[in-house]
Design a protein around this motif. Structure first.
Motif, short mmCIF file in Angstrom:
data_model
loop_
_atom_site.label_atom_id
_atom_site.label_comp_id
_atom_site.label_asym_id
_atom_site.label_seq_id
_atom_site.Cartn_x
_atom_site.Cartn_y
_atom_site.Cartn_z
N ILE A 146 15.94 -71.91 9.51
CA ILE A 146 15.84 -71.13 10.75
C ILE A 146 14.44 -70.60 11.02
O ILE A 146 14.01 -70.53 12.17
CB ILE A 146 16.88 -69.98 10.75
N TYR A 147 13.69 -70.28 9.96
CA TYR A 147 12.36 -69.71 10.17
C TYR A 147 11.42 -70.69 10.87
O TYR A 147 10.60 -70.29 11.67
CB TYR A 147 11.74 -69.27 8.84
N ARG A 148 11.56 -71.98 10.58
CA ARG A 148 10.73 -72.99 11.23
C ARG A 148 11.05 -73.08 12.72
O ARG A 148 10.16 -73.27 13.54
CB ARG A 148 10.91 -74.36 10.57
N VAL A 149 12.33 -72.94 13.06
CA VAL A 149 12.71 -72.96 14.48
C VAL A 149 12.21 -71.70 15.17
O VAL A 149 11.69 -71.75 16.29
CB VAL A 149 14.23 -73.13 14.65
N LEU A 150 12.34 -70.55 14.52
CA LEU A 150 11.86 -69.30 15.10
C LEU A 150 10.35 -69.35 15.34
O LEU A 150 9.84 -68.73 16.28
CB LEU A 150 12.20 -68.12 14.18
N GLN A 172 15.25 -56.36 5.01
CA GLN A 172 15.27 -57.48 4.08
C GLN A 172 14.81 -58.77 4.77
O GLN A 172 14.03 -59.54 4.22
CB GLN A 172 16.67 -57.67 3.49
N PHE A 173 15.29 -59.01 5.97
CA PHE A 173 14.90 -60.19 6.74
C PHE A 173 13.39 -60.20 6.99
O PHE A 173 12.70 -61.20 6.78
CB PHE A 173 15.67 -60.22 8.06
N GLU A 174 12.84 -59.06 7.44
CA GLU A 174 11.41 -58.99 7.73
C GLU A 174 10.57 -59.14 6.47
O GLU A 174 9.52 -59.79 6.49
CB GLU A 174 11.09 -57.68 8.45
N ALA A 175 11.03 -58.58 5.35
CA ALA A 175 10.32 -58.73 4.07
C ALA A 175 10.34 -60.19 3.61
O ALA A 175 9.33 -60.70 3.10
CB ALA A 175 10.95 -57.83 3.01
N GLU A 176 11.46 -60.87 3.82
CA GLU A 176 11.57 -62.27 3.45
C GLU A 176 10.62 -63.14 4.28
O GLU A 176 10.00 -64.07 3.76
CB GLU A 176 13.01 -62.74 3.64
N LEU A 177 10.50 -62.84 5.56
CA LEU A 177 9.56 -63.57 6.41
C LEU A 177 8.15 -63.46 5.86
O LEU A 177 7.42 -64.46 5.76
CB LEU A 177 9.59 -63.02 7.84
N GLU A 178 7.75 -62.26 5.50
CA GLU A 178 6.41 -62.03 4.98
C GLU A 178 6.23 -62.75 3.64
O GLU A 178 5.22 -63.42 3.40
CB GLU A 178 6.16 -60.53 4.83
N GLY A 181 5.72 -66.52 3.98
CA GLY A 181 4.58 -66.97 4.77
C GLY A 181 4.85 -67.13 6.25
O GLY A 181 4.16 -67.88 6.94
N TYR A 182 5.85 -66.42 6.76
CA TYR A 182 6.18 -66.48 8.19
C TYR A 182 5.79 -65.18 8.89
O TYR A 182 6.54 -64.66 9.71
CB TYR A 182 7.66 -66.77 8.39
N GLU A 183 4.62 -64.65 8.57
CA GLU A 183 4.15 -63.42 9.19
C GLU A 183 4.01 -63.59 10.70
O GLU A 183 4.24 -62.66 11.47
CB GLU A 183 2.82 -62.99 8.56
#
Length: 196
Positions: A146-150, A172-178, A181-183
């Motif tokens: 999902i992060y690649r689509v976002l 948790q979601f925002e920490a996982e993004l960081e 490497g999806y900052e």
């Protein structure tokens, strides 16, 4: 093998996404009724992609996405694409209150088989080859990678509520993004507080 409604055209879903989109465009161009042509090749590239997503369950995400789409459709050509478990391309786009949408697929498990590259290619084709100025993606965890689509979205409306467990899920979601490497994705998030 389901009965088709008037003017529906069957499209075989077990084929590459670009072939499905090409068939949709071909069918629309053969329609003859300009008001019913929702997809056409225009070469227009100024399209805003808005994801509606939340790590919090049962928060009214789809209702929010549809309301947002209908509101924006008063001023622009908007396509709602449900990417949650249960919706994907199956037939030609439908229309409701100025908002175009793609009807739900009958077997929800099929959506899990669509990888992020296919979603991204589909969204890019819609941006490049359709009349739409705004595409709203109604997303949930059923979308693979999902992060690649976002990442391809211009903005991400993330629904949340003022409740400790919900806030913990969002953090948790925002920490996982960081961490992954999806900052850049994290910076696109616009929190939308919902009433409980």
């Amino acid at each position: 093998e389901v009965a088709l409604e008037n003017r529906e055209v069957p499209i075989y879903k077990y084929q590459p996404g670009d072939q499905i989109l090409a068939e949709m465009i071909r069918q629309c161009s053969m329609s003859g009724d300009e008001k019913q042509i929702f997809l056409k090749i225009t070469g227009k590239k100024n399209c805003r992609v808005i994801a509606v997503y939340s790590p919090v369950r049962r928060i009214g995400k789809t209702t929010y996405a549809i309301r947002l789409g209908r509101k924006l459709a008063k001023e622009a050509n908007v396509l709602y694409l449900g990417m949650d478990i249960g919706t994907v391309l199956t037939t030609i786009v439908r229309h409701s209150e100025n908002l175009d949408y793609i009807v739900p697929m009958p077997v929800s498990e099929d959506i899990k088989e669509i990888d992020s590259e296919e979603w991204i290619r589909l969204i890019q084709k819609i941006i490049e080859q359709s009349i739409y100025e705004i595409v709203i993606l109604d997303m949930d965890e059923g979308v693979r990678d999902i992060y690649r689509v976002l990442r391809i979205c211009n903005e991400i409306h993330m629904l949340t509520i003022d409740e400790p467990v919900a806030e913990a899920k969002v953090e948790q979601f925002e920490a996982e993004l960081e961490l992954l490497g999806y900052e850049d994705v994290r910076r696109k998030i616009i929190r939308k507080e919902q009433r409980t």
